[in-house]
Design an enzyme around this catalytic site. Structure first.
Site, short mmCIF file in Angstrom:
data_model
loop_
_atom_site.label_atom_id
_atom_site.label_comp_id
_atom_site.label_asym_id
_atom_site.label_seq_id
_atom_site.Cartn_x
_atom_site.Cartn_y
_atom_site.Cartn_z
CD GLU A 1 35.51 85.08 -108.27
OE1 GLU A 1 34.90 85.82 -107.78
OE2 GLU A 1 35.82 84.88 -109.22
CE1 TYR B 1 58.23 68.99 -108.62
CE2 TYR B 1 56.17 69.66 -106.74
CZ TYR B 1 56.42 68.84 -108.40
OH TYR B 1 55.63 69.35 -109.99
#
Ligand SMILES: [Zn+2]
Ligand SMILES: [Zn+2]
Length: 395
Positions: free
Chosen positions: A375, A300
């Site tokens: 969350e 990358y």
């Protein structure tokens, strides 16, 4: 009602659904280019929302196009979908049901946040001054799904004007957003090196060429190259992560294999370090009468954020989380991220979404068997993505 208040209301309406989606994905982790079930979940939801959906891009990638009522720019939002070969140790009801595989980097949250953004933006379709392309990408953890998706035309038809991505980040507490202008993540190269000596009795080293001694010299010389041959203000890392060789205590080893990773931020340093690496290995092995096989691969590239886009996302983050919750690191991380390939083609921004919670005991780092995320950041991620999309459409 202002559109921002409306966005917040829609998000609170869908928030429990988002948690369910994230937990479902977390229970069913899939490795790179194997995200078949994940892709199906995504395609089903996007189709129900009325988007034009394409599947099977770079094997398991999915793209959804949402066409706004008014003409305008095309903003792409990207999520990666893959999990890791890690065995989850969390005792939670949504723990991985597939032994040895785990969403230990938070890509389940990335998919969920993008689906949430699609839910909100499709409800605002009639007032949308532009189009949104939702890109769900396989195999970020390797070998990389961004590049093949681009090669298969994901940034064309319609052409993308700006692109956004995010990563949940356990180094930052939930509620914070990390933004960085310019380079944010490092380039990641890999090497496999086999050092070849000549075997002999351990008591008669002069009759052989000791591959273990050569390996030791190569490793120290590589570290010295980073500290003595490169500009010390330029970040660079050479890590030998694995090494193996030899037969037994009294035999001179004939071969030593090693594998590792090389990370840099500046492309010139990347090239220089690759050259130096080859010179060191060649020089040391040759001087001792040994030999080597080297496979040095470019991975990358460096991830470069567009400064102007970062400014706009900062405006959005100021409105969403407040100035005191924006973190702007002055240095890039030496982690890699194949969102870099998208940013090579289209100006955009990859930002970090804090997901740590000391209070909830969610503190394990990424790629760890105890990894989890707060969350509550799912809703925040959706709000950031939706508002950033609207902001980019205004430009
Ligand atoms: Zn990862
Ligand atoms: Zn990741």
């Amino acid at each position: 009602m202002s559109i921002f208040k409306e966005i917040k209301e829609i998000i609170s309406e869908i928030e429990s659904n988002l948690v369910e989606i994230r937990r479902d994905l977390h229970r069913h982790p899939e490795l790179g280019f194997e995200e078949v079930r994940t892709a199906k979940v995504i395609a089903t939801i996007l189709t129900e929302l009325g988007l034009t959906v394409k599947t099977g891009i770079a094997r398991t990638g999915v793209v959804g196009l949402l066409e706004g009522a008014q003409a305008g720019p095309v903003i792409a939002l990207r999520a990666d979908m893959d999990a890791l070969t890690i065995e989850e140790k969390n005792q939670v009801p949504y723990a991985s049901q597939d032994k040895g595989k785990m969403h230990a980097c938070g890509h389940d949250a990335h998919v969920t946040i993008l689906l949430g953004a699609a839910m909100v933006l499709s409800r605002l379709k009639d007032r949308l001054p532009g189009n949104v392309k939702f890109i769900f990408q396989p195999a970020e953890e390797g070998p990389g799904g961004a590049k093949p998706m681009i090669e298969q035309g994901v940034l064309e038809n319609p052409p993308v004007d700006r692109i956004l991505g995010l990563h949940v980040w356990l180094d930052l507490p939930a509620g914070q957003v990390g933004l960085k202008k310019g380079p944010g993540f490092a380039s990641v190269d890999q090497f496999d090196l086999l050092i070849k000596g000549k075997s002999a009795h351990g008591a008669l080293p002069h009759q052989g060429v000791d591959a273990i001694v050569l390996a030791a010299q190569v490793i120290s010389a590589l570290q010295t190259a980073v500290s003595r041959k490169l500009d010390p203000t330029e970040p660079a890392v050479v890590t030998v992560g694995k090494i193996a060789g030899g037969y037994r205590r009294n035999i001179i080893a004939e071969e030593v294999g090693m594998e590792g990773t090389v990370r840099t931020v500046n492309p010139a340093v990347r090239t220089q370090l690759a050259t130096t690496f080859k010179e060191i290995v060649g020089g040391i092995c040759k001087a001792a009468g040994g030999d080597f096989e080297l496979d040095y691969r470019e991975g990358y590239p460096t991830l470069n954020n567009d400064d102007a886009v970062v400014e706009l996302i900062k405006e959005v983050a100021t409105a969403v989380v407040g100035t005191d919750h924006i973190i702007e690191p002055d240095k890039p991380t030496l982690g890699g991220e194949d969102f870099a390939y998208f940013l090579e083609r289209v100006p955009g921004c990859f930002f970090l979404l804090g997901a740590r919670s000391e209070a909830k005991g969610i503190t394990a780092p990424h790629h760890n068997p105890y990894f989890d995320l707060d969350e509550s950041v799912l809703a925040l991620g959706v709000e950031m993505m939706v508002r950033s999309t609207l902001r980019l459409m205004e430009e």
